[in-house]
Write a protein that holds these residues in place. Structure first.
Motif, PDB file in Angstrom:
ATOM      1  N   VAL A  86       0.549  12.464 -18.896  1.00 20.31           N
ATOM      2  CA  VAL A  86       1.245  11.309 -18.579  1.00 20.31           C
ATOM      3  C   VAL A  86       2.725  11.448 -19.354  1.00 20.31           C
ATOM      4  CG1 VAL A  86       2.148   8.434 -19.194  1.00 20.31           C
ATOM      5  CG2 VAL A  86      -0.564   9.458 -18.219  1.00 20.31           C
ATOM      6  N   ARG A 115      12.929   2.874 -11.973  1.00 19.94           N
ATOM      7  CA  ARG A 115      12.525   1.921 -12.340  1.00 19.94           C
ATOM      8  C   ARG A 115      14.525   1.880 -12.793  1.00 19.94           C
ATOM      9  NH1 ARG A 115      10.014  -2.647 -11.360  1.00 19.94           N
ATOM     10  NH2 ARG A 115      10.636  -4.772 -12.385  1.00 19.94           N
ATOM     11  N   ALA A 165      13.217 -10.787 -23.569  1.00 17.42           N
ATOM     12  CA  ALA A 165      13.291  -9.477 -23.343  1.00 17.42           C
ATOM     13  C   ALA A 165      14.268  -8.110 -22.579  1.00 17.42           C
ATOM     14  CB  ALA A 165      11.872  -8.482 -23.285  1.00 17.42           C
ATOM     15  N   ALA A 166      15.162  -9.146 -21.955  1.00 15.95           N
ATOM     16  CA  ALA A 166      15.953  -8.427 -20.431  1.00 15.95           C
ATOM     17  C   ALA A 166      15.438  -7.832 -19.390  1.00 15.95           C
ATOM     18  CB  ALA A 166      16.907  -7.538 -21.296  1.00 15.95           C
ATOM     19  N   VAL A 183      13.538  -7.316 -16.455  1.00 18.29           N
ATOM     20  CA  VAL A 183      14.513  -7.778 -15.350  1.00 18.29           C
ATOM     21  C   VAL A 183      13.261  -7.368 -14.136  1.00 18.29           C
ATOM     22  CG1 VAL A 183      15.969  -7.405 -12.994  1.00 18.29           C
ATOM     23  CG2 VAL A 183      16.340  -7.054 -15.873  1.00 18.29           C
ATOM     24  N   LEU A 184      12.518  -8.085 -13.111  1.00 15.02           N
ATOM     25  CA  LEU A 184      11.475  -8.003 -12.056  1.00 15.02           C
ATOM     26  C   LEU A 184      11.651  -8.888 -10.711  1.00 15.02           C
ATOM     27  CD1 LEU A 184       8.667  -9.598 -13.991  1.00 15.02           C
ATOM     28  CD2 LEU A 184       9.737  -7.530 -14.018  1.00 15.02           C
ATOM     29  N   THR A 185      11.436  -8.105  -9.470  1.00 18.29           N
ATOM     30  CA  THR A 185      11.509  -8.514  -8.550  1.00 18.29           C
ATOM     31  C   THR A 185      11.563  -9.245  -7.798  1.00 18.29           C
ATOM     32  OG1 THR A 185       9.977  -7.778  -7.003  1.00 18.29           O
ATOM     33  CG2 THR A 185      12.183  -6.139  -7.856  1.00 18.29           C
ATOM     34  N   GLU A 212       7.030  -9.163  -8.115  1.00 15.08           N
ATOM     35  CA  GLU A 212       6.756  -9.041  -9.193  1.00 15.08           C
ATOM     36  C   GLU A 212       6.525 -10.042  -9.672  1.00 15.08           C
ATOM     37  OE1 GLU A 212       7.914  -4.318 -10.002  1.00 15.08           O
ATOM     38  OE2 GLU A 212       9.870  -5.878 -10.665  1.00 15.08           O
ATOM     39  N   TYR A 271       3.766  -2.165 -12.456  1.00 14.65           N
ATOM     40  CA  TYR A 271       4.676  -1.566 -11.438  1.00 14.65           C
ATOM     41  C   TYR A 271       4.607  -0.551 -10.654  1.00 14.65           C
ATOM     42  CZ  TYR A 271       8.822  -3.617 -14.801  1.00 14.65           C
ATOM     43  OH  TYR A 271       8.860  -3.933 -16.110  1.00 14.65           O
ATOM     44  N   ILE A 272       3.394  -0.165 -10.956  1.00 17.40           N
ATOM     45  CA  ILE A 272       3.049   1.358  -9.887  1.00 17.40           C
ATOM     46  C   ILE A 272       2.220   1.489 -10.665  1.00 17.40           C
ATOM     47  CG2 ILE A 272       4.409   2.902 -12.362  1.00 17.40           C
ATOM     48  CD1 ILE A 272       3.725   3.829  -7.820  1.00 17.40           C
ATOM     49  N   SER A 317       1.937   2.238 -14.410  1.00 16.30           N
ATOM     50  CA  SER A 317       3.395   1.637 -15.887  1.00 16.30           C
ATOM     51  C   SER A 317       3.060   0.141 -15.601  1.00 16.30           C
ATOM     52  CB  SER A 317       4.360   1.892 -15.272  1.00 16.30           C
ATOM     53  OG  SER A 317       5.244   1.523 -16.582  1.00 16.30           O
ATOM     54  N   GLU A 321       3.884  -3.848 -17.769  1.00 11.97           N
ATOM     55  CA  GLU A 321       4.512  -4.610 -18.381  1.00 11.97           C
ATOM     56  C   GLU A 321       3.563  -5.599 -18.664  1.00 11.97           C
ATOM     57  OE1 GLU A 321       7.262  -3.085 -20.442  1.00 11.97           O
ATOM     58  OE2 GLU A 321       8.312  -3.256 -18.307  1.00 11.97           O
ATOM     59  N   THR A 371      -0.149   4.956 -23.582  1.00 10.97           N
ATOM     60  CA  THR A 371       0.698   4.831 -24.117  1.00 10.97           C
ATOM     61  C   THR A 371       1.084   3.174 -24.283  1.00 10.97           C
ATOM     62  OG1 THR A 371       0.778   6.605 -24.216  1.00 10.97           O
ATOM     63  CG2 THR A 371       2.712   5.141 -25.689  1.00 10.97           C
ATOM     64  N   ARG A 380       4.406   0.179 -25.818  1.00 18.64           N
ATOM     65  CA  ARG A 380       4.969   0.394 -26.952  1.00 18.64           C
ATOM     66  C   ARG A 380       5.459  -1.272 -26.616  1.00 18.64           C
ATOM     67  NH1 ARG A 380       9.807   3.611 -27.914  1.00 18.64           N
ATOM     68  NH2 ARG A 380      11.527   2.492 -28.282  1.00 18.64           N
ATOM     69  N   ARG A 419       8.123  -3.940 -27.411  1.00 19.36           N
ATOM     70  CA  ARG A 419       9.093  -4.318 -26.637  1.00 19.36           C
ATOM     71  C   ARG A 419       9.595  -5.155 -27.417  1.00 19.36           C
ATOM     72  NH1 ARG A 419      11.487   0.160 -23.120  1.00 19.36           N
ATOM     73  NH2 ARG A 419      10.103   0.699 -21.972  1.00 19.36           N
ATOM     74  N   PHE A 471       2.051   2.922 -20.617  1.00 17.39           N
ATOM     75  CA  PHE A 471       2.253   4.558 -19.950  1.00 17.39           C
ATOM     76  C   PHE A 471       1.206   4.853 -19.736  1.00 17.39           C
ATOM     77  CE2 PHE A 471       5.886   3.901 -22.275  1.00 17.39           C
ATOM     78  CZ  PHE A 471       7.182   3.329 -21.358  1.00 17.39           C
ATOM     79  N   SER A 472       0.877   4.621 -18.607  1.00 11.72           N
ATOM     80  CA  SER A 472      -0.868   5.581 -18.853  1.00 11.72           C
ATOM     81  C   SER A 472      -0.696   5.655 -17.315  1.00 11.72           C
ATOM     82  CB  SER A 472      -1.709   3.974 -18.303  1.00 11.72           C
ATOM     83  OG  SER A 472      -2.432   3.348 -17.725  1.00 11.72           O
TER      84      SER A 472
END
Lengths: 180, 180
Positions: free
Chosen positions: A59, A91, B21-22, B24-26, B29, B53-54, B61, B63, B89, B91, B93, B157-158
């Protein structure tokens, strides 16, 4: 190759883009911003600023900045040994980025290649990415991307990243990170 | 199982965390926010809000949002067939998250398990993640995580994600997304 002043300016500007996108980096990450000029010494036209969050055998995740109209040049990620090439999702987080991939040519695309490098740009299917929009590239797909007038902040989610295996259309390109 | 009102409130609150957290999503989503109560019907204590996301065969990935003191319960990602388990992982935010993994027990940890579920929490090596900080979990590592007093927004992230193969310490848990 970038001189120290060019490198430091690119880092400073990239940090400002990350801040505007509310992307928080550690001090260590800030000290390891990578500035790629792809060996062309023309960073205003051809370049990429990035920080790599993680890059294991499986990854990889990066955060990238393109300055206004800056281009990451055309390349592909081939198979490595018995492993399929890199798969990556871009993205857009802020600004706008135009991604060009192999496929049906888009009429009247928004971007032009860097001046003097036109012949090294062959992929013309345009994908416009605004904040929150993304696109997934499967291995070995020729692609390049250019920011809009306000630059762009782009997240990349991918398999392992190994720049040295990338194949650029422009055979003048050397993909070595500039960290002076 | 969540009722519609609980689900809709969790989605609304999660969207507010993403906005702060700023991130942005569609619209698509936003309409697909997943609220997991892990079948325990106690989302205030045990739950997770997320958007994917994917998620391809190779890369995933997401959120995620944890509300204040909300816990994602202890689990691990085992090998699947001939493929190693999920590597991920986390992270941070925004806000703060405490991650607990197998290993040397941390004295005086900041968190307590959800009331009534204490016996299902066995990993006590504490990792505190503030914005910009991250931690990588390799396959089959027992882990759980809880937000601090202000909640947390966390990127993951994976490798490929397949919730049905996760093994939870709490055998009452059913990992099915609640999308009413």
């Amino acid at each position: 190759m970038l001189n120290r002043q060019e490198y430091q300016k690119a880092v400073k500007d990239a940090l400002s883009y990350f801040e505007k996108a509310a992307i928080v980096l550690t001090e260590e990450e800030k000290s390891k911003i990578e500035v790629a000029d792809f060996g062309l010494n023309d960073i205003k036209q051809t370049g990429l600023q990035l920080v790599t969050y993680i890059n294991t055998d499986r990854v990889c995740s990066k955060e990238m900045v393109l300055f206004p109209k800056q281009t990451c040049p055309e390349h592909r990620h081939p198979q490595r040994g018995g492993t399929p090439g890199k798969e990556e999702t871009f993205r857009c987080r802020r600004g706008k980025v135009y991604l060009y991939v192999e496929g049906d040519r888009t009429e009247n695309p928004h971007c032009r290649p860097p001046v003097g490098s036109e012949k090294y740009y062959t992929a013309w299917k345009e994908i416009e990415l605004n904040p929150g929009e993304q696109y997934t590239l499967y291995p070995n797909t020729l692609h390049w991307f250019q920011a809009g007038e306000e630059g762009a902040v782009i997240s990349e989610f991918s398999t392992n990243s190994e720049d040295s295996s990338d194949i650029f259309t422009d055979d003048r390109i050397k993909r070595a990170p500039e960290v002076l």
